[in-house]
Structures are given as structure tokens and as C-alpha cells.
Design an enzyme around this catalytic site. Structure first.
Site, PDB file in Angstrom:
ATOM      1  N   ASN A 297       1.944  -2.264   5.514  1.00 58.78           N
ATOM      2  CA  ASN A 297       1.178  -1.054   5.797  1.00 58.78           C
ATOM      3  C   ASN A 297      -0.268  -1.121   5.313  1.00 58.78           C
ATOM      4  O   ASN A 297      -1.156  -0.556   5.948  1.00 58.78           O
ATOM      5  CB  ASN A 297       1.887   0.150   5.156  1.00 58.78           C
ATOM      6  CG  ASN A 297       0.964   1.320   4.933  1.00 58.78           C
ATOM      7  OD1 ASN A 297       0.604   2.045   5.857  1.00 58.78           O
ATOM      8  ND2 ASN A 297       0.553   1.519   3.674  1.00 58.78           N
TER       9      ASN A 297
ATOM     10  N   ASP B 246      -3.316  -6.904  -5.873  1.00 57.81           N
ATOM     11  CA  ASP B 246      -4.322  -7.029  -4.830  1.00 57.81           C
ATOM     12  C   ASP B 246      -3.717  -7.933  -3.763  1.00 57.81           C
ATOM     13  O   ASP B 246      -3.486  -9.123  -4.001  1.00 57.81           O
ATOM     14  CB  ASP B 246      -5.596  -7.645  -5.413  1.00 57.81           C
ATOM     15  CG  ASP B 246      -6.688  -7.858  -4.385  1.00 57.81           C
ATOM     16  OD1 ASP B 246      -6.420  -7.746  -3.170  1.00 57.81           O
ATOM     17  OD2 ASP B 246      -7.825  -8.181  -4.788  1.00 57.81           O
TER      18      ASP B 246
ATOM     19  N   ILE C  69      -4.520   9.057  12.092  1.00 58.02           N
ATOM     20  CA  ILE C  69      -3.709   9.775  11.116  1.00 58.02           C
ATOM     21  C   ILE C  69      -4.640  10.292  10.030  1.00 58.02           C
ATOM     22  O   ILE C  69      -5.334   9.515   9.362  1.00 58.02           O
ATOM     23  CB  ILE C  69      -2.623   8.862  10.511  1.00 58.02           C
ATOM     24  CG1 ILE C  69      -1.769   8.238  11.621  1.00 58.02           C
ATOM     25  CG2 ILE C  69      -1.771   9.648   9.526  1.00 58.02           C
ATOM     26  CD1 ILE C  69      -0.985   9.217  12.453  1.00 58.02           C
TER      27      ILE C  69
ATOM     28  N   GLY D  80       0.811  -1.217   0.000  1.00 62.06           N
ATOM     29  CA  GLY D  80       0.000   0.000   0.000  1.00 62.06           C
ATOM     30  C   GLY D  80       0.839   1.260   0.000  1.00 62.06           C
ATOM     31  O   GLY D  80       0.481   2.255   0.633  1.00 62.06           O
ATOM     32  N   GLY D  81       1.939   1.241  -0.746  1.00 57.97           N
ATOM     33  CA  GLY D  81       2.920   2.317  -0.653  1.00 57.97           C
ATOM     34  C   GLY D  81       2.727   3.500  -1.573  1.00 57.97           C
ATOM     35  O   GLY D  81       3.626   4.337  -1.665  1.00 57.97           O
ATOM     36  N   GLY D  82       1.568   3.632  -2.228  1.00 56.43           N
ATOM     37  CA  GLY D  82       1.392   4.721  -3.173  1.00 56.43           C
ATOM     38  C   GLY D  82       0.350   5.744  -2.802  1.00 56.43           C
ATOM     39  O   GLY D  82       0.102   6.685  -3.556  1.00 56.43           O
TER      40      GLY D  82
ATOM     41  N   TYR E 219     -11.861  -5.231  12.187  1.00 55.19           N
ATOM     42  CA  TYR E 219     -10.594  -4.516  12.004  1.00 55.19           C
ATOM     43  C   TYR E 219      -9.792  -4.504  13.301  1.00 55.19           C
ATOM     44  O   TYR E 219      -8.587  -4.751  13.307  1.00 55.19           O
ATOM     45  CB  TYR E 219     -10.897  -3.092  11.536  1.00 55.19           C
ATOM     46  CG  TYR E 219      -9.709  -2.173  11.439  1.00 55.19           C
ATOM     47  CD1 TYR E 219      -8.783  -2.300  10.397  1.00 55.19           C
ATOM     48  CD2 TYR E 219      -9.517  -1.155  12.375  1.00 55.19           C
ATOM     49  CE1 TYR E 219      -7.696  -1.441  10.306  1.00 55.19           C
ATOM     50  CE2 TYR E 219      -8.444  -0.289  12.286  1.00 55.19           C
ATOM     51  CZ  TYR E 219      -7.533  -0.437  11.252  1.00 55.19           C
ATOM     52  OH  TYR E 219      -6.452   0.418  11.161  1.00 55.19           O
TER      53      TYR E 219
ATOM     54  N   ALA F 142      -8.259  -7.875  13.893  1.00 52.01           N
ATOM     55  CA  ALA F 142      -7.094  -8.089  13.036  1.00 52.01           C
ATOM     56  C   ALA F 142      -5.872  -7.360  13.572  1.00 52.01           C
ATOM     57  O   ALA F 142      -4.756  -7.888  13.558  1.00 52.01           O
ATOM     58  CB  ALA F 142      -7.402  -7.638  11.610  1.00 52.01           C
TER      59      ALA F 142
END
Length: 258
Positions: A97, A70, A195, A21-23, A162, A165
């Protein structure tokens, strides 16, 4: 990335880093943080990040490798790790992340939603770590940073799957740290507070909710993605060489750890 004064970690220069998820959101700030250190960054996410990569190359002269993926598709995830290894060599640093904190109520959750949420928020963490660990072992060590959340520590309602998890991420972190410590692989978890990414502002932030949350913080300001970049770089670098199996909180002082 906001103007947070960050130290330079010489051991991160040239290091192969893999980020899920780095973008976008927090992940984009993490990618930029590692690029600014001179690291070779590969990242995966579903949505197109080509424009982000162009901007990073223009700004830092260091283009990240974007691999569309994905993360709930485990064979595709493994293939992405292999592609990153081919380009940069085995990852020395993994940052798990990617996550999805979609709001939900316990009595409305069906099995399909449970499986989907766990696949994104916990299962992918395990299998990404599994994919990079052999390469870390071969090069004599590495560092894994698993993003968790203070949600399960607060007893917060609104996303029970969530929160479950994220509690699991802490358990996974400690189990991996114990198993692979003899291989000089350090595994730590980082639990941010609220955040305020663009997604959070668009979907969940209301003036009332934000004011109530900041009232719970010791630091009376909004938290931005840049607030977790410094802690991540520290946990990834040799500056934290004796730290493993730990949960580090970066939430402005909402929860307290013993």
C-alpha cells in the site's frame, strides 16, 4: 473508519497479514479493516504509529504489530518481514500500500528524484512480495494485493514518475500472478481514485480541483479510505478464490475497464 457495511470473511480470522504503510491514511483504514476481521496484522512505516496501535487495541481488542521501517531500505524491509513472521507466522496476505504521489514536472525531474520515487512506488512492492512468497508457498498459497492508481489510466499530468510506477505495478501484478499461480498464490492490483486522506486534503485538494474530479465520477460524492477497505478484504479472502492477475478499480466511476 466510516460506517461502511462490510461482510465477515471467516477465512481472514487469524490470518497473518503484512501491510506496507499501514499506520496512516488508506493504510490505517486497511489495518483496521483486517483487525475487525480478526486477522493478525503487522505493518511497516517510517513515522511512529504507537498511538494508532493503542487505539486499535482499545477498539478491537486486537493490537497490530508496528515495525518501524523505511521501505526503500530493502535489507530493513526484509528484516521487517522476518520479524512479522516470527511474531505471527508467515504472511498469508500481503498488501503493498505504501506510496508517495508527490507532484512534479517532467522537465524538473532529476535522476535522484526518479530513483527515490521508483524506490517507494515500485521497487519496494517487488521486494516485499519476494520476501513473503516463500512463506506463502510453504503454507500452500496466499494473496497479494498491490495498490496502484487510476493516475496512469487517466493520462493525468502533474506526477509522471508516479504514474509510470503505477503502470509498472499492474505489469508486476500480472507477472507475479502468472509465475506463482501454480503455488496457489493470487496476485491482484487495486486502483483507487482520489481517496481523500488527511494528507490529500492538506496538500493537494482545492475546492475547484475536487469539484472537477467529482464531476468526472459516476458517483457524486467524496471518496474516503473506507471505500477501498471492502475491495481489499474481498481480494484477500477466499471469496475471490478464482481471481488473479486482475486490476480492480475503486474510483467512483471515473475510468472504465473493458
Amino acid at each position: 473508519m466510516p460506517d461502511h457495511a462490510l461482510p465477515r470473511y471467516p477465512d481472514l480470522e487469524g490470518a497473518a497479514v503484512f501491510i506496507t504503510g499501514g499506520g496512516s491514511g488508506i493504510g490505517a483504514a486497511l489495518t483496521e479493516g483486517f483487525l475487525a476481521q480478526g486477522a493478525r496484522v503487522a505493518f511497516v512505516q517510517r513515522s511512529d504509529a504507537s498511538a494508532f496501535c493503542d487505539a486499535m487495541e482499545k477498539k478491537h481488542g486486537n493490537r497490530p504489530l508496528f515495525i518501524p521501517c523505511d521501505i526503500t531500505d530493502i535489507p530493513a524491509l526484509r528484516a521487517a518481514v522476518a520479524e512479522a513472521e516470527k511474531a505471527h507466522g508467515p504472511a498469508r496476505i500481503l498488501v503493498n500500500n505504501a506510496a508517495n504521489d508527490q507532484r512534479h514536472a517532467t522537465l524538473e525531474v532529476d535522476e535522484a528524484f526518479w530513483d527515490w520515487s521508483m524506490a517507494i512506488n515500485l521497487k519496494a512492492y517487488f521486494f516485499t512480495a519476494q520476501a513473503v512468497i516463500p512463506g506463502m508457498k510453504a503454507q500452500g498459497g496466499g494473496a497479494i494485493v498491490n495498490f496502484s492508481s487510476i493516475s496512469y489510466m487517466m493520462g493525468q499530468s502533474g506526477y509522471p514518475v508516479y504514474a509510470t510506477a503505477n503502470a509498472g505495478i499492474t505489469g508486476l501484478t500480472r507477472a507475479l500472478a502468472r509465475e506463482f499461480g501454480p503455488d496457489n498464490i493470487r496476485v491482484n492490483a487495486l486502483a483507487p481514485g482520489w481517496i481523500l486522506t488527511e494528507k490529500q486534503r492538506q496538500m493537494w485538494v482545492t475546492p475547484e480541483a475536487l469539484a472537477a474530479h467529482i464531476d468526472r465520477q459516476c458517483l457524486k460524492r467524496e471518496l474516503e479510505p473506507a471505500d477501498v477497505v471492502g475491495p481489499t478484504l474481498f481480494l484477500a479472502s477466499e471469496a475471490s478464490a478464482a481471481m488473479t492477475a486482475q486490476l480492480v478499480v475503486a474510483d467512483g466511476g471515473v475510468v472504465m475497464t473493458a
